[in-house]
Scaffold this motif. Structure first.
Motif, PDB file in Angstrom:
ATOM      1  N   ARG A  58       0.855  -1.188   0.000  1.00 42.02           N
ATOM      2  CA  ARG A  58       0.000   0.000   0.000  1.00 42.02           C
ATOM      3  C   ARG A  58       0.889   1.236   0.000  1.00 42.02           C
ATOM      4  O   ARG A  58       1.706   1.417   0.891  1.00 42.02           O
ATOM      5  CB  ARG A  58      -0.915  -0.031   1.217  1.00 42.02           C
ATOM      6  N   ARG A  67      -1.517   0.530  -5.301  1.00 39.02           N
ATOM      7  CA  ARG A  67      -1.410  -0.816  -4.763  1.00 39.02           C
ATOM      8  C   ARG A  67      -0.604  -1.681  -5.718  1.00 39.02           C
ATOM      9  O   ARG A  67      -0.722  -1.551  -6.939  1.00 39.02           O
ATOM     10  CB  ARG A  67      -2.790  -1.453  -4.574  1.00 39.02           C
ATOM     11  N   LYS A  86      -5.556   3.503  -6.855  1.00 39.07           N
ATOM     12  CA  LYS A  86      -6.896   3.405  -6.272  1.00 39.07           C
ATOM     13  C   LYS A  86      -7.641   4.715  -6.477  1.00 39.07           C
ATOM     14  O   LYS A  86      -7.083   5.782  -6.297  1.00 39.07           O
ATOM     15  CB  LYS A  86      -6.799   3.093  -4.778  1.00 39.07           C
ATOM     16  N   THR A  91     -11.125  -1.749  -3.036  1.00 38.44           N
ATOM     17  CA  THR A  91     -10.461  -2.217  -4.258  1.00 38.44           C
ATOM     18  C   THR A  91     -11.527  -2.720  -5.223  1.00 38.44           C
ATOM     19  O   THR A  91     -12.404  -3.498  -4.853  1.00 38.44           O
ATOM     20  CB  THR A  91      -9.457  -3.346  -3.932  1.00 38.44           C
ATOM     21  N   ASP A  95     -10.169  -5.357 -10.460  1.00 35.36           N
ATOM     22  CA  ASP A  95      -8.757  -5.470 -10.108  1.00 35.36           C
ATOM     23  C   ASP A  95      -8.490  -6.781  -9.367  1.00 35.36           C
ATOM     24  O   ASP A  95      -7.477  -7.439  -9.606  1.00 35.36           O
ATOM     25  CB  ASP A  95      -8.316  -4.278  -9.255  1.00 35.36           C
TER      26      ASP A  95
END
Length: 107
Positions: A58, A67, A86, A91, A95
């Protein structure tokens, strides 16, 4: 001294990572380097929804939130499955699905 693992990018993961702004790209490279040396990234979490042994790095920079999904529990290499910016707190399903498909590819 632990063996230095190669980083293997799956699908378009390298192209996607290279599309990050410079600050995020540098941060991602530094975190992947830590992994290669057998250390943990500064900010990561498991991504069990993608597959066993899949984690995400992250990265939060002035340019946004990024990410990098990777698999480190393989003896031969660190596999980078997906790299993304992001745009929402959660999320995106697409993805996760893409990372899951690439996880299947590496067996």
């Amino acid at each position: 001294m632990p063996r230095h693992k190669d980083v293997v990018f799956v699908g378009s993961a390298l192209k996607d990572l290279r599309a990050f702004p410079l600050d995020a790209r540098r941060a991602a490279g530094f975190q992947l380097d830590l992994l290669q040396q057998g250390d943990e990234p500064f900010d990561w979490r498991p991504m069990k929804t993608v597959g066993r042994g899949v984690n995400e790095i992250r990265i939060t920079e002035d340019s946004g939130a990024f990410r990098v999904f990777y698999v480190v529990n393989r003896p031969d290499a660190i596999y980078v499955l997906h790299a993304l910016q992001k745009t929402t707190r959660k999320t995106e399903t697409r993805d996760i699905e893409l990372a899951r498909a690439r996880y299947q590819e590496i067996g």
